[in-house]
Design a protein around this motif. Sequence first.
Motif, PDB file in Angstrom:
ATOM      1  N   ASP A   1       0.863  -1.175   0.000  1.00 59.35           N
ATOM      2  CA  ASP A   1       0.000   0.000   0.000  1.00 59.35           C
ATOM      3  C   ASP A   1       0.903   1.230   0.000  1.00 59.35           C
ATOM      4  OD1 ASP A   1      -1.517   2.199   0.706  1.00 59.35           O
ATOM      5  OD2 ASP A   1      -2.522   1.238   2.399  1.00 59.35           O
TER       6      ASP A   1
ATOM      7  N   ASP B   1       0.160   4.276  -0.431  1.00 58.34           N
ATOM      8  CA  ASP B   1      -0.471   5.462   0.145  1.00 58.34           C
ATOM      9  C   ASP B   1      -0.170   5.566   1.640  1.00 58.34           C
ATOM     10  OD1 ASP B   1      -1.737   6.206  -2.337  1.00 58.34           O
ATOM     11  OD2 ASP B   1      -3.104   4.534  -2.003  1.00 58.34           O
ATOM     12  N   ARG B   2      -0.378   4.467   2.351  1.00 65.23           N
ATOM     13  CA  ARG B   2      -0.057   4.442   3.776  1.00 65.23           C
ATOM     14  C   ARG B   2       1.366   3.979   4.042  1.00 65.23           C
ATOM     15  NH1 ARG B   2      -5.156   2.120   7.237  1.00 65.23           N
ATOM     16  NH2 ARG B   2      -6.598   3.824   6.809  1.00 65.23           N
ATOM     17  N   GLN B   3       2.021   3.481   3.017  1.00 64.41           N
ATOM     18  CA  GLN B   3       3.378   2.955   3.127  1.00 64.41           C
ATOM     19  C   GLN B   3       3.436   1.792   4.120  1.00 64.41           C
ATOM     20  OE1 GLN B   3       6.106   6.256   3.741  1.00 64.41           O
ATOM     21  NE2 GLN B   3       5.812   6.958   1.639  1.00 64.41           N
TER      22      GLN B   3
ATOM     23  N   TRP C   1      10.142   3.627   3.970  1.00 62.17           N
ATOM     24  CA  TRP C   1       9.457   3.014   2.832  1.00 62.17           C
ATOM     25  C   TRP C   1      10.467   2.684   1.736  1.00 62.17           C
ATOM     26  CZ3 TRP C   1       5.497   0.281   2.048  1.00 62.17           C
ATOM     27  CH2 TRP C   1       4.865   0.181   0.799  1.00 62.17           C
TER      28      TRP C   1
ATOM     29  N   TYR D   1      -3.838  -4.782  -3.331  1.00 60.84           N
ATOM     30  CA  TYR D   1      -4.204  -3.414  -2.959  1.00 60.84           C
ATOM     31  C   TYR D   1      -4.492  -2.613  -4.216  1.00 60.84           C
ATOM     32  CZ  TYR D   1      -3.979   1.346  -1.232  1.00 60.84           C
ATOM     33  OH  TYR D   1      -4.283   2.654  -0.944  1.00 60.84           O
TER      34      TYR D   1
ATOM     35  N   ASP E   1      -6.545   1.276  -5.302  1.00 61.07           N
ATOM     36  CA  ASP E   1      -7.415   2.439  -5.112  1.00 61.07           C
ATOM     37  C   ASP E   1      -7.957   2.560  -3.690  1.00 61.07           C
ATOM     38  OD1 ASP E   1      -7.046   3.047  -7.786  1.00 61.07           O
ATOM     39  OD2 ASP E   1      -8.841   1.969  -8.422  1.00 61.07           O
ATOM     40  N   GLY E   2      -7.085   2.437  -2.708  1.00 60.42           N
ATOM     41  CA  GLY E   2      -7.491   2.663  -1.332  1.00 60.42           C
ATOM     42  C   GLY E   2      -8.090   1.471  -0.621  1.00 60.42           C
TER      43      GLY E   2
ATOM     44  N   GLU F   1      -9.368   1.780   2.687  1.00 60.06           N
ATOM     45  CA  GLU F   1      -8.456   2.861   3.037  1.00 60.06           C
ATOM     46  C   GLU F   1      -9.195   3.972   3.768  1.00 60.06           C
ATOM     47  OE1 GLU F   1      -4.694   4.622   3.179  1.00 60.06           O
ATOM     48  OE2 GLU F   1      -5.382   2.625   2.680  1.00 60.06           O
TER      49      GLU F   1
ATOM     50  N   THR G   1      -9.488   4.887   8.903  1.00 61.08           N
ATOM     51  CA  THR G   1      -8.228   5.556   9.228  1.00 61.08           C
ATOM     52  C   THR G   1      -7.551   4.986  10.455  1.00 61.08           C
ATOM     53  OG1 THR G   1      -9.439   7.231  10.507  1.00 61.08           O
ATOM     54  CG2 THR G   1      -8.988   7.721   8.192  1.00 61.08           C
TER      55      THR G   1
END
Length: 284
Positions: free
Chosen positions: A181, A183-185, A206, A260, A262-263, A280, A283
Amino acid sequence: MDRRNLLRAGVVGVGAAAFSGALWKEAFAAPAQPGPGPYGALQAANSHGIQLPSGFTSRIIARSTQTVSGTSYVWHRAPDGGACFADGTGWIYVSNAETSSSSGGGASAVKFNSSGTITGAYRILGSTNNNCAGGATPWNTWLSCEEVSLGRVYETDPWGVNAAVFRPAMGRFKHEAAACDPDRQVIYMTEDTSDGCFYRFIPNTWGNLSSGTLQVAKGGSGTSVPITWANVPDPDGSPTATRNQVSGVKRFNGGEGCWYQDGVCYFTTKGDNRVWARSEEDTS
């Protein structure tokens, strides 16, 4: 319905679970519908026994215990999880070998040029056991996961230049798949046992998997529950298995493939034939 909503609805249609309400607001309103995929309806099975949409073809590129065409490399037994990596105008396909170290466990690669001609085949990981699934990283390495008790994650080089590296911080358990992921690494991981767990690994940096924090999902027994994350005290998994070190963990019956997009992190469980989604939008 766009593709994102279709995937959500499809998960609901096969009795899956989500971990946040927002993901399901649209999905429950649009049950999964049978029908052709985005490439059209499947045709009758071809000579390889594969049903493909119109305009698609298939070919066999390798057979276990036989030499890969155009190379001197003998393809491994029990091919399993794999991925493709761009290589200039061509590409590289990597494949795990879900067999014992004595029978060639590990991973191999096949290299293609832009026309699809095989230009090479070689070993990228050896002397490991039951390498089942894994996952590609955004920095173009392949995570090969051992599906054995106290299994390891190895980071491998699809080009076969750099030696494979064992990543102990990612935990030792009966690994199945991994999904990055960016986005969140974090990297999500599944566990292939009937009382398995769902994990995420948070690297300190990351792109560098040498150190970081392994966490396990906690949640109720239902099929649509919120989750929280707890640190796994001993990622080494000995003497207490990682799945039994934290109270209140969410159990999954035979974790399998993980992806994973698109969130959302999607994964499957074979024991109850479900597809799960971790949004995603949650939170926690």
